[in-house]
Design a protein around this motif. Structure first.
Motif, mmCIF file in Angstrom:
data_model
loop_
_atom_site.group_PDB
_atom_site.id
_atom_site.type_symbol
_atom_site.label_atom_id
_atom_site.label_comp_id
_atom_site.label_asym_id
_atom_site.label_seq_id
_atom_site.Cartn_x
_atom_site.Cartn_y
_atom_site.Cartn_z
ATOM 1 N N TYR A 188 35.207 22.472 33.945
ATOM 2 C CA TYR A 188 34.776 22.278 35.313
ATOM 3 C C TYR A 188 36.038 22.296 36.170
ATOM 4 N N PRO A 189 36.001 22.962 37.330
ATOM 5 C CA PRO A 189 37.253 23.127 38.064
ATOM 6 C C PRO A 189 37.803 21.846 38.691
ATOM 7 N N GLY A 190 36.974 20.864 38.916
ATOM 8 C CA GLY A 190 37.491 19.675 39.603
ATOM 9 C C GLY A 190 37.254 18.421 38.794
ATOM 10 N N ALA A 191 37.155 17.299 39.517
ATOM 11 C CA ALA A 191 36.925 16.032 38.843
ATOM 12 C C ALA A 191 35.441 15.865 38.555
ATOM 13 N N LEU A 192 35.151 15.409 37.352
ATOM 14 C CA LEU A 192 33.751 15.195 37.006
ATOM 15 C C LEU A 192 33.258 13.876 37.593
ATOM 16 N N PHE A 193 34.063 12.839 37.412
ATOM 17 C CA PHE A 193 33.733 11.543 38.024
ATOM 18 C C PHE A 193 35.026 10.754 38.136
ATOM 19 N N THR A 194 34.975 9.655 38.830
ATOM 20 C CA THR A 194 36.154 8.814 38.989
ATOM 21 C C THR A 194 35.905 7.487 38.284
ATOM 22 N N PHE A 195 36.939 7.034 37.584
ATOM 23 C CA PHE A 195 36.781 5.752 36.907
ATOM 24 C C PHE A 195 36.704 4.655 37.936
ATOM 25 N N PRO A 196 35.779 3.711 37.793
ATOM 26 C CA PRO A 196 35.716 2.596 38.735
ATOM 27 C C PRO A 196 36.985 1.751 38.659
ATOM 28 N N ALA A 197 37.243 1.047 39.721
ATOM 29 C CA ALA A 197 38.526 0.359 39.838
ATOM 30 C C ALA A 197 38.670 -0.798 38.856
ATOM 31 N N ARG A 198 37.560 -1.241 38.237
ATOM 32 C CA ARG A 198 37.690 -2.421 37.398
ATOM 33 C C ARG A 198 38.320 -2.100 36.042
ATOM 34 N N PHE A 199 38.473 -0.817 35.699
ATOM 35 C CA PHE A 199 39.140 -0.506 34.440
ATOM 36 C C PHE A 199 40.623 -0.757 34.564
ATOM 37 N N PRO A 200 41.267 -1.276 33.525
ATOM 38 C CA PRO A 200 42.646 -1.760 33.679
ATOM 39 C C PRO A 200 43.652 -0.695 34.085
ATOM 40 N N ILE A 201 43.847 0.322 33.330
ATOM 41 C CA ILE A 201 44.931 1.261 33.618
ATOM 42 C C ILE A 201 44.423 2.433 34.437
ATOM 43 N N VAL A 202 43.222 2.945 34.036
ATOM 44 C CA VAL A 202 42.771 4.198 34.610
ATOM 45 C C VAL A 202 41.885 4.009 35.826
ATOM 46 N N GLY A 203 41.782 2.789 36.303
ATOM 47 C CA GLY A 203 40.894 2.535 37.424
ATOM 48 C C GLY A 203 41.245 3.374 38.632
ATOM 49 N N GLY A 204 40.232 4.016 39.230
ATOM 50 C CA GLY A 204 40.454 4.809 40.423
ATOM 51 C C GLY A 204 40.936 6.213 40.153
ATOM 52 N N LEU A 205 41.137 6.546 38.869
ATOM 53 C CA LEU A 205 41.630 7.885 38.564
ATOM 54 C C LEU A 205 40.449 8.814 38.288
ATOM 55 N N PRO A 206 40.585 10.082 38.648
ATOM 56 C CA PRO A 206 39.485 11.018 38.384
ATOM 57 C C PRO A 206 39.509 11.500 36.930
ATOM 58 N N PHE A 207 38.311 11.738 36.400
ATOM 59 C CA PHE A 207 38.184 12.321 35.066
ATOM 60 C C PHE A 207 37.970 13.813 35.273
ATOM 61 N N MET A 208 39.008 14.586 34.959
ATOM 62 C CA MET A 208 38.951 16.006 35.267
ATOM 63 C C MET A 208 38.128 16.772 34.237
ATOM 64 N N GLY A 209 37.721 17.957 34.621
ATOM 65 C CA GLY A 209 36.947 18.800 33.697
ATOM 66 C C GLY A 209 37.816 19.604 32.768
ATOM 67 N N PHE A 210 39.108 19.277 32.722
ATOM 68 C CA PHE A 210 40.012 20.006 31.830
ATOM 69 C C PHE A 210 41.104 19.055 31.406
ATOM 70 N N PRO A 220 29.372 24.923 42.313
ATOM 71 C CA PRO A 220 29.752 24.960 40.898
ATOM 72 C C PRO A 220 29.176 23.760 40.161
ATOM 73 N N SER A 221 28.836 23.986 38.906
ATOM 74 C CA SER A 221 28.262 22.897 38.120
ATOM 75 C C SER A 221 28.633 23.108 36.664
ATOM 76 N N ILE A 222 28.885 22.023 35.972
ATOM 77 C CA ILE A 222 29.215 22.112 34.554
ATOM 78 C C ILE A 222 27.990 22.576 33.760
ATOM 79 N N LEU A 223 26.804 22.351 34.328
ATOM 80 C CA LEU A 223 25.586 22.769 33.645
ATOM 81 C C LEU A 223 25.530 24.286 33.495
ATOM 82 N N PHE A 224 25.882 24.961 34.592
ATOM 83 C CA PHE A 224 25.861 26.426 34.536
ATOM 84 C C PHE A 224 26.813 26.920 33.457
ATOM 85 N N PHE A 225 27.998 26.294 33.415
ATOM 86 C CA PHE A 225 28.993 26.712 32.431
ATOM 87 C C PHE A 225 28.423 26.589 31.020
ATOM 88 N N PHE A 226 27.864 25.413 30.732
ATOM 89 C CA PHE A 226 27.388 25.223 29.364
ATOM 90 C C PHE A 226 26.147 26.045 29.078
#
Lengths: 366, 100, 385, 169, 183, 292
Positions: free
Chosen positions: C128-150, C328-334
């Protein structure tokens, strides 16, 4: 591998494509076969010796186990050979039923050949489609004689029992559904470019070589020789049947494939004639309980699906068992041609050649 | 940050290994590989200097060297194969006759 | 994208690697299961409907009860699903045999190379070309970071993938050589020759989209191609031919029918992995199916429109304002990936296999000229219009 | 036209059509709920769906009894003589209140039997048949030696061998 | 942890370089030719890693593609075919090994003696450091491939063409050499 | 195995020595009954048999007549009633009788042509059950085959089958070798036959008919007849080291060449001994075959 260094490779006796326990010793130069030696005998059970110690009635069960994919043809050869030895005349209805079952068995054998040959070359779906039709035929055999593979279908002097009720109807049902199925196989294979590449011009064996090597059956007919024992020396009820001998001039694997498919259509025709013209009457000739032979020798060939299947009997005076029994197995003779077909060709062509010869090891090793 | 002399040291050592391979091995194939190794050491220098000077000329040259290496390997392996076919060996010690 | 410190980068990378690994380890067994089922249905049978021991235990009782009621137990498509667990269990629990005359170290190394090369490719594939979702801020290290599609956005991603997949051949060749047996050796030689010769048209056919879009970055390339940005409409023809050639070469690269000569079971028993068993064999198996997925991802991203709905740059006819279809959608890709995977199975069930020399003929005499002409046409379209 | 035919694989497309058609048919009929609906796939789920055997099917040898529960066999030894593999061994004997001879022992070595039905054919008293049992697998060789009496070797029991078949339990 | 990661990131080149050296030594010292090829493959991959850490992405990938994808496979191919025969190597190393080693050592000593000042001199660490801002020139708008191809097709077009001719000649020559004489 | 014997060990039943071997020498199939007659179909033998049978019949009738005369004379002397005159027995016929095909005089053009071409090398020609038989001298078999193949009016191109039969009861020969020739173009069949004694090496037909290659190997394998000028005279169905020739009449159906194969890798026999001990503990006597 460079400096005339040949790799020696054993194709078999346990190998996915040697159709049993055939072992082929190959000398390979790269992928090119320089020498090809079939080595047989892994399934040798001494059928000829066993039959010398069994009565003429009992001997028939061993013929089932020779060419196990076409056991009814083997039964027919045995029964007719013994009848010739004793001078027994079989009733006409029995002859018709024998003809019909033998042709159905030819269909079953050719279907199995098509299935395995296509699988060898890599087309795996034809295998299942062909087995589907073969299943109907095996059901018919089961209805007639109670077994699917080792049928022991005929008796000396005719048949054990008449056709079971409903047999003709189910046979006709099979007749009706079979021709579209052949068209389906053809659609999958005949025009397919890969199939044609793998078979056209592969494993050629011209007519002179065929005759010199004793090769018979579809392989000979694919070389353009219209020699069919059903026409040349008619047995059973073939003299009354109307059919053609399909031939092709190309003498390669593709031609054999086409010839066998055409033969399936002809067999279909013969079965239809048998169903339509089935005469009434008894199915068993009057023969004594114990057969005692005179001094006589008989060679009786029939057209098995693989070629000329001959039974050679020597009878003893007053003997209930054959003094000598010999089988001229078509696969045994045809397999001799393997080295001539494959030398100088590629490894993959050996597989195609083994497949196109349609060998059955139970018959070769006996 | 990487110092250029680290690169030079490593590439010269690679080159030395290549020379050693050429000199001490008797298998013609390994000798061929050692030559490739020396070419790679040279490539490393090219790239290091390209990086040092900030110009792409060195990288372009390295690419050219790679092409030459490929050509050399093709011919060299063909020679080894021809040799093997003639003399049934790939040992350079055994090739001491002028006539094959 | 918020800037990340080094630890965050590493952790995010780890998370994404694990996610991709999970994806592979779920998709490959499912693919083998799908292979059984699809080929089963094509061959008018049911495929896998039961695992071993389907008549004992709880599932057995359940099954028998439903049969007794005159119902097929559960949905019949799902009944064979535990087979894939059984497959993995079998491979893991099986005795790992190393033949006595084999070269032990290389024998062990070969499947590892195969698997590593196959897995490493995924680090440059963008699902997926962009971020799939963003980690919520309550996670210790990765909070607020986007989960990329690559996993990583490699500048020369296409080259990287090609380079790594060319390393995969070593697994096959070394495994074949180390087995010290004749069938594997023949299979290995065939495989090396086949993969080297098919890599040429494969790479050249990939150059067509690269030329048309002017990038080596996987994500950029895919997006530019599918939206058809600054591409002439004529470019659809070289793309279509390129797709055809690429898929054909992909079949050859992954050793699938009709190019499955290295493991042609009717000629070479099992080809290069004849002597392998247990998890070492499982690694080869895994690598082959992973490569199938990679080829499908490539074809889907570069030719079939990637993350957008329509293939071959036709997406330009759907304006981006259309809510779902234009985005764009990850569904189309798969969806496209699965379609191509299905085509793999479908073709396998239909066609016979080539002979070795014919395979080389197809590669060198037909596909290579075709791609060259195609490439030339693409260049013409790119610069003439 | 022929050039076009070479370039575009119509032939392979035809094959794909055939297989694809079957895939569609079976895919939509196989995922059914009821057992007895019309199915398109050819194979059967064997232990659950029973096999249709033809009336003439040749299974395992069985001795028959008449209405009084007497064994019909009169020890003419015809079956023993005609058997091509000599799997039948009969011991003649006498029984109280029966004129005809009575088989004291009727041994049947099933591991060698080839199911040719010659014995049934030769029997003049219709006292043996081959029944419809076909799941004839066992773990021990001894299980294949079937006799009139003995531990687990009773010929009249429905399934002395084949006790490991799935359909039985 | 962070410090360690930073160190690893900074010394990536050194790590790859040392690994490449190990691979090279393994290649030269290995008894079996296949092991040599394996060592060679490893060295090539590590050299590609070195290229990457020197901001030459395109070249690194080209290194893997050309060497790992083509050349080493060819080597492996030939080695497998040659090792098929039952011919056993008499010894791994040549007879003059000792003198060769002495020559190499002397050569290395001379080399270091000549370039000692340049490499390990007082000012060398300042002069020879690879400055990060210079990497921008190699990486025109994040496209190293474009930069390389600009250089290749504008300044060095003639060598490139010569190279293609040489490749063609090598191709023909290899085919002629390796072709089997048909008897 | 030199283990110290533990005196406290429980007394084990003695393990049978050696592996379990079926006693083939005592098997009922081992006993060979050699045939007493020579069932070689032949017109000459048949005619001689017919003449002998007629003579025997006549002699029997004469004896009956003489007996009757004697009895009549005796009865006349004793004054009793005259005995019934004997009636000559006519062979009984009914529907179940077989119409046995007897050998008949050769009338077929092919056989006559063959005799004409080969002259005195032909020993016998006749027809039986619709099949043509030509027996030639054993030295002239290659010549006969050549004539059969090449003569314009014969043209038997294909050697369909070749086999041999063992006649241990015959005096001046031991085997008959038959060649079944087929003319593909004319749809005709012919059987060529030679009689060879033990140890005679007939010419191989391979040079004329390549298909004879494997058939002759099979004959050698099964009956032990060697062929001269054969390209590869080795066993084909049996292993190379097989003893004896299975299709000879003195070869038993059970016994010769049969071997027990121990598939386990048990060179020292340890596993076998352990198995024997185990069987002994369980009270199973492996010595007794179940079939008897």
């Amino acid at each position: 591998m460079f400096k005339n260094e040949e790799m020696e490779i054993n194709l078999g006796p346990q190998h996915p494509s040697t159709h049993g326990v055939l072992r082929v010793k190959l000398h390979l130069d790269g992928e090119t076969v320089t020498k090809c030696t079939p080595i047989i005998g892994y399934l040798h059970r001494g059928v000829e010796k066993i039959c010398e110690n069994q009565t003429y009635f009992q001997g028939q069960v061993w013929t089932d186990r020779m060419d196990y994919v076409a056991s009814i043809s083997n039964n027919l050869g045995w029964a007719e050979g013994v009848e010739k030895l004793f001078g027994i005349e079989v009733p006409r209805r029995a002859k018709y039923i024998r003809t019909m079952l033998t042709e159905q068995n030819r269909l079953a054998s050719h279907l199995l050949w098509l299935a395995t040959h296509a699988l060898d070359i890599g087309a795996m779906t034809v295998f299942l489609y062909a087995f589907r039709e073969r299943e109907y035929l095996l059901d018919l055999f089961e209805a007639f004689c109670g077994a699917r593979l080792t049928t022991t279908a005929f008796r000396i002097g005719g048949l054990r029992e008449d056709l079971p009720p409903g047999f003709i109807k189910s046979a006709q049902a099979f007749q009706d559904r079979f021709l579209p199925c052949i068209d389906e196989y053809e659609e999958l294979l005949t025009e397919n470019r890969i199939w044609k590449k793998r078979t056209v011009g592969v494993a050629k064996l011209n007519a002179e070589d065929c005759i010199a090597l004793g090769v018979t059956g579809p392989v000979l007919r694919a070389a353009g020789v219209p020699y069919d024992i059903r026409k040349a020396f008619p047995n059973a009820a073939y003299a009354e049947m109307d059919f053609e001998i399909p031939t092709r001039p190309e003498a390669d694997t593709y031609a054999r494939y086409l010839v066998r498919l055409a033969e399936m259509r002809q067999s279909h025709r013969i079965i239809q004639q048998c169903i339509e013209g089935l005469p009434e009457g008894p199915v068993m000739a009057k023969i004594p309980k114990i057969l005692r032979s005179e001094v006589n020798e008989v060679y009786h060939p029939i057209e098995a699906p693989k070629g000329e299947l001959g039974y050679y009997f020597v009878g003893e005076k007053g003997g209930t068992m054959p003094y000598r029994m010999h089988v001229r197995a078509p696969s045994f003779v045809n397999l001799q041609a393997l080295s001539k077909m494959t030398e100088g060709r590629l490894l993959a062509d050996v597989i195609a050649a083994i497949g196109t010869l349609d060998v059955v090891l139970g018959e070769i090793d006996r | 940050m990487v110092n250029l002399n680290t690169v030079l040291l490593i590439s010269s050592l690679l080159f030395a290994i290549g020379i050693a391979g050429v000199l001490i091995r008797r298998n013609a194939l390994v000798i061929l590989m050692s030559i490739e190794l020396m070419l790679n050491a040279a490539n490393l220098n090219f790239i290091a200097f390209a990086r040092h000077s900030g110009s792409v000329s060195g990288q372009a040259f390295a690419l050219l060297v790679m092409g030459f290496a490929a050509a050399e390997v093709a011919v060299g392996l063909a020679l080894v194969v021809a040799l093997y076919r003639k003399r049934d060996t790939v040992q350079v010690d055994d090739i001491n006759l002028l006539k094959g | 994208m918020p800037t990340m410190n080094l630890t965050q980068t590493m952790v995010m990378g780890l998370i994404q690697v694990v996610a991709v690994l999970i994806l592979i380890f779920v998709m490959v067994p499912l693919l083998t299961f799908a292979e059984r089922k699809v080929i089963g249905y094509i061959q008018v049978r049911l495929g896998a409907t039961r695992t071993a021991g389907g008549h004992v235990g709880i599932t057995g009782a359940l099954n028998r009860g439903m049969w007794a009621m005159g119902k097929v137990p559960m949905l019949s498509i799902l009944r064979g699903l535990p087979v894939f667990v059984a497959d993995i269990l079998k491979l893991i629990l099986k005795e790992d045999i190393i033949p006595a005359k084999a070269e032990r170290s290389v024998f062990t190394l070969a499947p590892i190379i195969s698997v590593l090369a196959a897995f490493g490719v995924f680090s440059a594939i963008a699902f997926y070309p962009g971020a799939l979702f963003t980690f919520p801020a309550r996670f210790p290290i990765v909070g607020g970071l986007p989960f990329m599609g690559f996993i990583s956005d490699v500048n020369v991603g296409v080259l990287y993938i090609l380079a790594l997949s060319s390393v995969g051949v070593y697994g096959i060749v070394l495994g074949a050589w180390a087995s010290n047996s004749k069938y594997p050796l023949l299979g290995g030689l065939r495989s090396a020759a086949q993969i080297i010769s098919y890599e040429v048209p494969l790479t050249l056919s990939l150059l067509t989209p690269v030329l048309l879009a002017g990038s080596l970055n996987f994500k950029d390339l895919s997006v530019r191609l599918s939206t058809g940005a600054d591409m002439h409409w004529l470019a659809i023809f070289p793309l279509f031919v390129g797709f055809f050639v690429y898929t054909t070469c992909g079949f050859a690269e992954t050793n699938r029918t009709p190019f499955d000569l290295p493991e042609a079971e009717t000629e070479l028993v099992a080809g290069f992995h004849t002597e392998y068993s247990g998890m070492k064999f499982g690694f080869f198996y895994l690598a082959e199916y992973t490569n199938m997925i990679v080829v499908s991802c490539f074809a889907s991203a570069f030719f079939l429109g990637g993350y957008y709905l329509l293939p071959f740059g036709l997406q330009r006819f759907i304006p981006a304002s259309v809510p779902f279809l234009g985005q764009p959608s990850i569904l189309f890709f798969f969806l496209k990936v699965f379609t191509i995977l299905f085509a793999f199975l479908w073709v396998r069930a239909t066609v016979p296999r080539y002979r070795y020399d014919q395979l080389m003929d197809v590669g060198w005499k037909y596909l290579l000229p075709l791609t060259l002409v195609n490439l030339f046409a693409a260049a013409l379209i790119r610069f003439a219009f | 036209m022929s050039f076009l035919r070479t370039l575009i694989p119509f032939d392979i497309a035809a094959g794909l059509t055939v297989t694809g058609r079957y895939f569609g048919k079976v895919f939509f009929s196989a995922n059914r709920k009821k057992v007895r609906t019309r199915i398109k796939h050819f194979t059967q789920e064997y232990p659950e769906v029973p096999v249709n055997l033809q009336p003439r099917f040749r299974g395992r040898l069985t001795l028959l009894k008449d209405e009084q529960g007497e064994i019909k066999c009169v020890c003419c030894l015809a079956c023993e003589k005609i058997c091509p593999t000599q799997v039948i061994t009969i011991e003649k004997g006498k029984k109280e209140g029966r004129k005809m001879p009575f088989p004291v022992q009727y041994d049947f070595e099933m591991e060698r039997c080839i199911f040719c039905e010659f014995c049934v054919e030769s029997c003049g008293f219709d006292s043996i048949i081959l029944n419809h049992q076909f799941e004839l697998a066992a773990y021990n060789r001894e299980d294949f030696s079937i006799g009139m009496e003995g531990l687990g070797q009773n010929m009249f029991e429905p399934s002395p061998v084949g006790k490991y078949s799935v359909a039985e339990d | 942890m962070e410090h360690l990661l930073v160190t690893i990131g900074r010394d990536m080149f050194a790590i790859f370089g040392v690994l490449a050296l190990c691979g090279g030594i393994f290649m030269v010292a290995a008894k079996s030719a296949v092991h040599s090829v394996l060592g060679f493959l490893f060295t090539m991959l590590c050299v590609a890693g070195c290229f990457l850490s020197l901001d030459a992405e395109f070249l690194g990938m080209a290194q893997i593609l050309v060497y790992a994808g083509g050349i080493v496979v060819l080597f492996l191919f030939v080695v497998m075919l040659v090792e098929l025969s039952k011919y056993k190597e008499k010894g791994v190393f040549q007879l003059q090994t000792r003198s060769a080693v002495v020559a190499v050592v002397i050569g290395a000593a001379v080399f270091i003696g000549v370039f000692r000042n340049l490499l390990f001199g007082v000012a060398s660490s300042e002069a020879l450091v690879l400055r990060p801002e210079l990497a921008q020139g190699l990486n025109v708008a994040q496209q190293n491939a474009q930069a390389v191809s600009r250089g290749l097709f504008s300044d060095y077009l003639l060598p490139f063409e010569i190279l293609s001719v040489i490749l063609l000649v090598a191709l023909v020559g290899a085919v002629v050499l390796a072709k089997r004489e048909r008897v | 195995m030199t283990e110290p014997i533990d005196p406290q060990a429980p007394a084990m039943p003695e393990a049978p020595t050696g592996p379990y071997v079926y006693d083939y020498m005592a098997a009922p199939n081992r006993q060979v009954v050699l045939p007493k007659t020579v069932p070689l179909p032949s017109l000459r033998t048949y005619q001689a048999e017919v003449v002998t049978a007629a003579a025997a019949d006549e002699a029997k009738w004469q004896k009956q007549l003489a007996d009757f005369e004697v009895a009549k004379a005796k009865a006349e002397v004793e004054g009793k009633d005259a005995p019934k005159p004997p009636v000559r027995a006519v062979p009984r016929k009914d529907d179940n009788d077989l119409k046995t095909p007897w050998p008949t005089e050769a009338k077929d053009a092919d056989l006559l042509k063959l005799q004409e071409l080969l002259g005195d090398k032909v020993e016998e020609i006749f027809e039986q059950a619709g099949e043509r038989v030509c027996q030639v001298k054993k030295e002239a078999v290659l010549e006969a085959l050549k004539v059969c193949r090449d003569a314009a009016s014969l043209k038997y191109e294909m050697l369909a089958d070749q086999s041999a039969t063992h006649y241990p009861a015959a005096k001046d020969f031991a085997f008959s070798i038959v060649y079944h020739l087929t003319s593909v173009s004319r749809c005709q069949r012919l059987r060529l036959r030679i009689l060879v004694p033990e140890g005679f090496i007939p010419e191989s037909a391979c040079s004329l008919y390549p298909s004879a290659n494997w058939m002759e190997r099979e004959i050698y394998d099964m009956l032990g007849i060697r062929f001269a000028n054969h390209p590869d005279m080795t066993r084909i169905l049996c292993p190379e080291d097989w003893e004896g020739f299975p299709l000879r009449k003195e070869y038993p159906t059970v016994g010769l060449g049969q071997r027990d194969i121990d598939f386990r890798d048990d060179r020292g026999g340890v596993l076998n001994r352990l198995a024997m001990e185990k069987a002994g503990q369980m009270g199973i006597n492996l010595k007794q075959p179940k079939a008897d």
